[in-house]
Design a protein around this motif. Structure first.
Motif, PDB file in Angstrom:
ATOM      1  N   HIS A  98     116.066  95.195  19.507  1.00 28.31           N
ATOM      2  CA  HIS A  98     114.574  94.505  19.416  1.00 28.31           C
ATOM      3  C   HIS A  98     114.771  93.320  18.848  1.00 28.31           C
ATOM      4  O   HIS A  98     115.733  93.066  18.386  1.00 28.31           O
ATOM      5  CB  HIS A  98     113.559  95.430  18.780  1.00 28.31           C
ATOM      6  CG  HIS A  98     113.009  96.661  19.472  1.00 28.31           C
ATOM      7  ND1 HIS A  98     112.140  97.370  18.909  1.00 28.31           N
ATOM      8  CD2 HIS A  98     113.346  97.123  20.708  1.00 28.31           C
ATOM      9  CE1 HIS A  98     111.741  98.331  19.828  1.00 28.31           C
ATOM     10  NE2 HIS A  98     112.448  98.136  20.844  1.00 28.31           N
ATOM     11  N   HIS A 112     120.043  99.720  22.560  1.00 33.41           N
ATOM     12  CA  HIS A 112     118.718  99.340  22.990  1.00 33.41           C
ATOM     13  C   HIS A 112     118.251  98.512  21.595  1.00 33.41           C
ATOM     14  O   HIS A 112     118.112  98.923  20.434  1.00 33.41           O
ATOM     15  CB  HIS A 112     117.756 100.665  22.986  1.00 33.41           C
ATOM     16  CG  HIS A 112     116.365 100.356  23.035  1.00 33.41           C
ATOM     17  ND1 HIS A 112     115.658 100.492  24.196  1.00 33.41           N
ATOM     18  CD2 HIS A 112     115.285 100.043  22.190  1.00 33.41           C
ATOM     19  CE1 HIS A 112     114.666 100.115  24.301  1.00 33.41           C
ATOM     20  NE2 HIS A 112     114.401  99.569  22.930  1.00 33.41           N
ATOM     21  N   GLY A 166     107.386  97.878  22.337  1.00 30.02           N
ATOM     22  CA  GLY A 166     107.821  97.863  20.993  1.00 30.02           C
ATOM     23  C   GLY A 166     108.172  99.212  20.738  1.00 30.02           C
ATOM     24  O   GLY A 166     108.185 100.202  21.600  1.00 30.02           O
ATOM     25  N   ASN A 208     110.668  94.038  22.416  1.00 25.77           N
ATOM     26  CA  ASN A 208     111.896  94.352  23.209  1.00 25.77           C
ATOM     27  C   ASN A 208     112.512  93.058  23.393  1.00 25.77           C
ATOM     28  O   ASN A 208     111.836  91.994  23.601  1.00 25.77           O
ATOM     29  CB  ASN A 208     111.851  94.967  24.468  1.00 25.77           C
ATOM     30  CG  ASN A 208     111.271  96.513  24.379  1.00 25.77           C
ATOM     31  OD1 ASN A 208     112.199  97.299  23.558  1.00 25.77           O
ATOM     32  ND2 ASN A 208     110.101  97.028  24.556  1.00 25.77           N
ATOM     33  N   ASP A 253     109.170 101.751  27.782  1.00 29.03           N
ATOM     34  CA  ASP A 253     108.807 101.223  26.421  1.00 29.03           C
ATOM     35  C   ASP A 253     107.792 100.290  26.424  1.00 29.03           C
ATOM     36  O   ASP A 253     107.033 100.362  25.555  1.00 29.03           O
ATOM     37  CB  ASP A 253     110.462 100.657  26.148  1.00 29.03           C
ATOM     38  CG  ASP A 253     110.431 100.199  24.659  1.00 29.03           C
ATOM     39  OD1 ASP A 253     109.240 100.105  24.103  1.00 29.03           O
ATOM     40  OD2 ASP A 253     111.409 100.244  24.280  1.00 29.03           O
TER      41      ASP A 253
HETATM   42 ZN    ZN Z   1     112.152  99.306  22.746  1.00 24.06          ZN
END
Ligand code: ZN
Length: 316
Positions: free
Chosen positions: A212, A210, A242, A252, A14
């Motif tokens: 952010h 997951h 991101g 993240n 990621d």
């Molecule tokens: Zn992510």
């Protein structure tokens, strides 16, 4: 000792896929080795995608091969389709994740596929996995992206997420995850949606999220998720990355800060926070142009931290 919460490091996938600079294979290997040595038990090492579009991911097969040799490490990869899954199976990944966006607009933009086409893809991947002997079958998860909102569609209804979760499991995913791809979630929404999906498909079919930190609620949302029984949290070393396909969605959760929060609460992650923070030096020297995020690397852990942890470990 068994860990209470799995911190799944997604930086090599990621993080790197959303920055322009390429990181060479040897540096990636050192990063993965160092994080595993710090106690991280699951790392998403890359993705099997179209390398013309994402050249940062072109060495994923070599990384899987490297990471497989690290004892006790779950080697996760992301795949967009059956072709990617076949490459992941061939490389020997232990966990395969396919992102399926709850926002159909995002899905069409991202992978040019409708929900129905993505569900078919999941069914095809399940069939490919089923051809392997049981002991060699990777764990297969479908990550529901934009599960809390979308920069293109705006609000994504809970019923869409619930229905998609049911369909993905029916098509052969072992588990679904929920992703706050765009950083729209808040703690109340996290609790409400996890509880609703648990009620729809069962608690054992949704154990990871997951999240952010786009709007500063990353750790608060992680805490809310723990409260609903979530046991796997994704994060990225130094908050790298991101989502390149969701404009404006960056950030993240920082692995170092997440581990600090969990360990402070007396939850065992198996991770040595000093060793983890030390891994940043690999990124510092290899990616000098990238901002590295995190509070703990600057502030360090508070005096008497081991006593704080012990107090809460007893309470748990
Ligand atoms: Zn992510």
């Amino acid at each position: 000792m068994a860990v209470d919460v799995i911190v799944s490091e997604v930086g090599p996938r990621d993080g790197l896929q959303s920055i322009d600079q390429l990181l060479d294979l040897e540096t990636k290997k050192r990063w993965i080795t160092a994080e595993a040595a710090a106690g991280v038990t699951e790392i998403e090492v890359g993705s099997f995608v179209n390398y013309r579009l994402l050249p940062q991911m072109s060495d994923t097969a070599a990384l899987v091969e490297h990471a497989r040799q690290i004892e006790g490490l779950a080697v996760a990869v992301l795949v967009p389709n059956l072709r990617g899954a076949s490459a992941a199976i061939e490389a020997g990944a232990s966990k395969i994740s396919i992102p399926v966006s709850a926002s159909e607009t995002h899905s069409l933009n991202n992978v040019r596929r409708t929900h129905a086409q993505m569900i078919d893809e999941v069914r095809n991947i399940r069939a490919a996995i089923n051809q392997l002997p049981a002991a060699e079958q990777p764990y297969f998860e479908a990550g529901i992206a934009t599960a809390f909102g979308c920069t293109l569609e705006g609000h994504v209804s809970l019923s869409t997420v619930q229905r998609l979760a049911e369909q993905l499991l029916e098509a052969g995913a072992e588990e679904v995850g929920l992703s706050d791809t765009t950083g729209f979630a808040n703690p109340a929404m996290i609790k409400n949606r996890i509880r609703a999906v648990h009620n729809t498909v069962g608690r054992d079919k949704l154990t990871g999220v997951h999240l952010h930190n786009t709007r500063g609620l990353g750790l608060t949302n992680a805490f809310a998720a723990l409260d609903e029984g979530i046991t796997t949290l994704d994060s990225s070393l130094a908050g790298l990355g991101g989502c390149p396909f969701a404009p404006g969605a960056s950030g993240n959760i920082v692995t170092e800060d997440l581990v600090f929060m969990l360990e402070s609460m007396g939850l065992n992650t198996g991770i040595d926070i000093d060793a983890l923070v030390a891994v940043r030096s690999i990124l510092e020297s290899a990616l000098p142009a990238e901002p590295l995020y995190g509070f703990i690397p600057d502030a360090s852990v508070p005096l008497g931290w081991s006593d704080i942890r012990a107090e809460h470990a007893v309470a748990n």
